[in-house]
Scaffold this active site. Structure first.
Site, short mmCIF file in Angstrom:
data_model
loop_
_atom_site.label_atom_id
_atom_site.label_comp_id
_atom_site.label_asym_id
_atom_site.label_seq_id
_atom_site.Cartn_x
_atom_site.Cartn_y
_atom_site.Cartn_z
N LYS A 13 -10.01 -10.86 8.49
CA LYS A 13 -10.12 -11.78 7.76
C LYS A 13 -9.54 -12.45 6.81
O LYS A 13 -8.80 -13.94 7.55
CB LYS A 13 -11.02 -11.38 6.35
CG LYS A 13 -12.61 -10.52 6.57
CD LYS A 13 -13.43 -10.01 5.68
CE LYS A 13 -12.67 -9.15 4.58
NZ LYS A 13 -12.23 -7.76 5.52
N ARG A 66 -1.11 -1.31 10.53
CA ARG A 66 -1.10 -2.80 9.80
C ARG A 66 0.41 -2.68 9.21
O ARG A 66 0.21 -1.27 8.56
CB ARG A 66 -2.36 -3.28 8.53
CG ARG A 66 -1.93 -4.17 7.61
CD ARG A 66 -3.29 -4.91 7.03
NE ARG A 66 -3.78 -4.47 6.61
CZ ARG A 66 -4.96 -4.61 5.90
NH1 ARG A 66 -5.78 -5.17 5.80
NH2 ARG A 66 -5.67 -3.08 5.32
N ARG A 120 -13.01 3.88 3.13
CA ARG A 120 -13.00 2.78 2.63
C ARG A 120 -14.28 1.61 4.15
O ARG A 120 -14.93 0.70 3.32
CB ARG A 120 -12.01 1.82 2.65
CG ARG A 120 -11.32 1.71 2.20
CD ARG A 120 -9.83 1.28 1.74
NE ARG A 120 -9.24 0.32 2.51
CZ ARG A 120 -8.54 -0.79 3.34
NH1 ARG A 120 -7.82 0.50 4.08
NH2 ARG A 120 -8.73 -1.62 4.11
P1 ADP Z 1 -8.97 -7.84 6.94
O1 ADP Z 1 -7.99 -9.03 6.73
O2 ADP Z 1 -10.48 -8.34 7.05
O3 ADP Z 1 -8.51 -6.40 6.43
P2 ADP Z 1 -6.15 -8.50 8.36
O4 ADP Z 1 -6.51 -10.17 8.80
O5 ADP Z 1 -5.56 -7.62 7.10
O6 ADP Z 1 -8.31 -7.61 8.20
O7 ADP Z 1 -6.04 -7.16 10.20
C1 ADP Z 1 -5.71 -6.10 9.72
C2 ADP Z 1 -4.65 -5.87 10.98
O8 ADP Z 1 -5.32 -5.99 12.10
C3 ADP Z 1 -3.53 -6.70 10.46
O9 ADP Z 1 -2.32 -5.53 11.13
C4 ADP Z 1 -2.97 -7.68 11.73
O10 ADP Z 1 -1.80 -7.78 12.41
C5 ADP Z 1 -4.36 -7.24 12.77
N1 ADP Z 1 -5.62 -8.22 13.52
C6 ADP Z 1 -5.76 -9.47 12.79
N2 ADP Z 1 -6.68 -9.82 13.81
C7 ADP Z 1 -6.52 -9.02 14.79
C8 ADP Z 1 -6.93 -9.35 16.68
N3 ADP Z 1 -7.76 -10.54 16.99
N4 ADP Z 1 -6.22 -8.35 17.57
C9 ADP Z 1 -6.01 -7.67 16.85
N5 ADP Z 1 -5.01 -7.37 16.00
C10 ADP Z 1 -5.60 -7.95 15.19
P1 ADP Z 2 -9.75 -5.26 3.66
O1 ADP Z 2 -10.00 -5.91 3.78
O2 ADP Z 2 -8.20 -4.42 4.15
O3 ADP Z 2 -10.84 -4.00 2.95
P2 ADP Z 2 -8.57 -5.40 0.42
O4 ADP Z 2 -7.25 -6.15 0.68
O5 ADP Z 2 -10.14 -6.99 0.78
O6 ADP Z 2 -8.56 -4.51 2.10
O7 ADP Z 2 -9.32 -4.53 0.06
C1 ADP Z 2 -7.91 -3.74 -0.89
C2 ADP Z 2 -9.02 -2.80 -2.33
O8 ADP Z 2 -9.31 -3.71 -3.30
C3 ADP Z 2 -10.51 -2.96 -1.63
O9 ADP Z 2 -10.84 -0.89 -1.49
C4 ADP Z 2 -11.23 -2.32 -3.16
O10 ADP Z 2 -10.91 -1.73 -3.22
C5 ADP Z 2 -10.22 -3.53 -4.26
N1 ADP Z 2 -11.57 -4.90 -3.77
C6 ADP Z 2 -10.74 -6.22 -3.28
N2 ADP Z 2 -12.05 -6.33 -3.20
C7 ADP Z 2 -12.83 -6.12 -3.74
C8 ADP Z 2 -13.85 -6.32 -4.47
N3 ADP Z 2 -14.69 -7.90 -4.06
N4 ADP Z 2 -15.01 -5.58 -5.23
C9 ADP Z 2 -14.21 -4.80 -5.69
N5 ADP Z 2 -12.88 -4.50 -5.06
C10 ADP Z 2 -12.91 -4.92 -4.06
#
Ligand code: ADP
Ligand code: ADP
Length: 222
Positions: free
Chosen positions: A15, A129, A173
């Site tokens: 995302k 990541r 998570r």
């Molecule tokens: P989210 O915001 O949904 O938690 P991230 O954008 O932070 O996900 O992506 C999670 C990890 O996966 C990061 O290390 C990113 O570089 C990697 N990643 C994201 N999209 C892809 C993809 N299409 N293929 C391989 N790795 C990806």
């Molecule tokens: P990822 O996409 O890898 O799950 P985020 O960066 O979106 O990670 O979120 C990291 C942490 O921040 C979540 O595990 C949660 O603890 C908190 N968080 C983020 N967004 C929200 C939300 N909308 N509601 C509650 N907690 C949140």
């Protein structure tokens, strides 16, 4: 017309990676609730310190705190043409509150791309990541490495592994996502605004699907 998009999907779906590129292309801000919490923690604000108690154990920050923060963020002038929300809403209560916030300003969510990725892939993505200290740019040790090890390509800041990307917290998570966030898929599907996107492909292929999808909405506004 203001266009609001919600990027939905499990932790690690891509995302943040996608929202950054797509938002820049559309000229609207990328609002990541996780990035805002981490920024607050870096600055040691009350909000950041409180949120971190939940973040570090893989739980969700309480809805009232999260909704208040997003309400304030949406009211800023840079959201004049809309925004991409990443990581919010994450519970049915947040989704309802967000609908209300948008209604108050005469807007609604235009599309909800749901980025689908199998659980096995998520674990590999999260464990590799790397996140940048300055602006939250993300890389992956294997799939999307920075040009120089440990350094962000975009702003030269240090890359680190998030504490909540350690295996025990990742498992929690993903469980929390299944219980509290997955119901939003049906919530938005029932409203006819959810579109599934296969996130288990290269970053560039996913980006081009998302841009096509969102530009369609922008064109239909004209
Ligand atoms: P989210 O915001 O949904 O938690 P991230 O954008 O932070 O996900 O992506 C999670 C990890 O996966 C990061 O290390 C990113 O570089 C990697 N990643 C994201 N999209 C892809 C993809 N299409 N293929 C391989 N790795 C990806
Ligand atoms: P990822 O996409 O890898 O799950 P985020 O960066 O979106 O990670 O979120 C990291 C942490 O921040 C979540 O595990 C949660 O603890 C908190 N968080 C983020 N967004 C929200 C939300 N909308 N509601 C509650 N907690 C949140």
């Amino acid at each position: 017309m203001r266009d609001f998009f919600v990027f939905l999907g499990p932790p690690g779906a891509g995302k943040g990676t996608q929202a950054k590129v797509v938002a820049a292309r559309l000229g609207i801000p990328h609002i990541s609730s996780g990035d805002i919490f981490r920024e607050n923690l870096k600055n040691q604000t009350e909000l950041g310190i409180l949120a971190n108690e939940y973040i570090k154990v893989g739980k969700l920050v309480p809805d009232d705190v999260t909704v208040r923060m997003i309400r304030e963020r949406i009211s800023r002038t840079d959201c004049g043409a809309g925004a991409i929300l990443d990581g919010f809403p994450r519970t049915p209560a947040q989704a309802k509150a967000f609908d209300e916030i948008l209604k108050e300003i005469g807007c609604q969510i235009n599309k909800v791309p749901y980025i689908k990725v199998p659980e096995k892939v998520l674990i590999a993505r999260l464990s590799g990541r790397l996140t940048c200290r300055a602006k939250g740019h993300v890389f992956h040790k294997l799939h999307n490495p920075p040009r120089e090890s440990g350094v962000c390509d975009f702003d030269g800041s240090e890359l680190y592994q998030r504490e909540d990307d350690k295996p025990e917290t990742v498992a929690r998570r993903i469980r929390v996502y299944e219980e509290q966030t997955r119901p939003l898929v049906e919530y938005y599907m029932d409203r006819g605004i959810l579109v599934e996107v296969d996130g288990d492909r290269s970053i560039d292929l996913v980006t081009s699907d998302l841009i096509n999808l969102l530009e369609e909405v922008e064109k239909s506004d004209v």
